[in-house]
Design an enzyme around this catalytic site. Sequence first.
Site, PDB file in Angstrom:
ATOM      1  N   GLU A 141       7.512   3.117   7.545  1.00  0.00           N
ATOM      2  CA  GLU A 141       6.838   2.611   6.274  1.00  0.00           C
ATOM      3  C   GLU A 141       7.863   2.845   5.494  1.00  0.00           C
ATOM      4  OE1 GLU A 141       3.096   4.275   5.356  1.00  0.00           O
ATOM      5  OE2 GLU A 141       2.029   3.664   7.114  1.00  0.00           O
ATOM      6  N   HIS A 163       4.235   1.120  -1.074  1.00  0.00           N
ATOM      7  CA  HIS A 163       4.483   1.416   0.171  1.00  0.00           C
ATOM      8  C   HIS A 163       3.910   0.220   1.164  1.00  0.00           C
ATOM      9  CE1 HIS A 163       0.365   3.047   0.194  1.00  0.00           C
ATOM     10  NE2 HIS A 163       0.619   3.322   1.602  1.00  0.00           N
ATOM     11  N   HIS A 214       2.153  -1.052   5.004  1.00  0.00           N
ATOM     12  CA  HIS A 214       1.505  -0.624   6.180  1.00  0.00           C
ATOM     13  C   HIS A 214       1.590  -1.497   7.485  1.00  0.00           C
ATOM     14  CE1 HIS A 214      -2.464   1.244   3.955  1.00  0.00           C
ATOM     15  NE2 HIS A 214      -1.210   1.852   3.938  1.00  0.00           N
ATOM     16  N   ASP A 268      -4.506   7.516   2.250  1.00  0.00           N
ATOM     17  CA  ASP A 268      -4.179   7.070   0.793  1.00  0.00           C
ATOM     18  C   ASP A 268      -5.050   7.573  -0.208  1.00  0.00           C
ATOM     19  OD1 ASP A 268      -1.860   5.517   1.579  1.00  0.00           O
ATOM     20  OD2 ASP A 268      -3.187   3.756   2.105  1.00  0.00           O
TER      21      ASP A 268
END
Lengths: 141, 91
Positions: A24, A85, A87, A98
């Site tokens: 990530e 960010h 996934h 999250d």
Amino acid sequence: MRVALSDALQKRIAAQMEAAYPDEGGGFLLGRARADAVLVEDIVKVANVFAEEERHHRYAMTPQDWMRLEDAADARGLSLIGYYHSHPDSPAIPSEYDREHALPNFVYLITSVRQARARDMRVWRLKPDRSAFDAGELHIS
Amino acid sequence: MAKIRIPTPLRAFTDGAASIEVDGGTVGEALDSLVAQHPELRDHLFQEEELRSFVNIFIGEEDIRFLQGLDTEINAADSLRIIPSIAGGRG
């Protein structure tokens, strides 16, 4: 919530997320927010400091990153308005992890990366009671 | 009075103020003073009586977790800062 992002910034985010794959990646969104209208004016890549063996499904920054970049944004007359960010091999939908770590009034931009290609990018904001995220509209121009 | 710097996303709960003056001789008392002035902050800073895991309090450059936590003593000249730890992931 309507989030405006330039085509150039979207491409930079996608390229960074693809380069981070299968881990990530992430960073801060800088810009201006007024009520439900958010304008992203810049992005800042921030290193993923989560334990190396967990980076395929976790992303974290240090408090020092926050301190340094909030001060820098303030000095530029901008605000930290959110963070992005990826996934990897998962949908661009916030996870329970999250939600537990989310801040209110902050844009969460998530990129789904599959087989090293950015496939989907969505924006979210935590509900005031912290129970879930609301989906926003991402406008690329 | 000591001051607490508020992170950008939480300034919506302090009428836009970036810094709030607080009473108290410890970090915990200072946070109580902050939450008494701006009650909407409580849920985002605390989970029951504990600081949320992603909420860090710094005095200058020092994280209170490496001092005496909420019992860390402060004085009127101290500047505290609330720093969120950003974390996420696909689960």
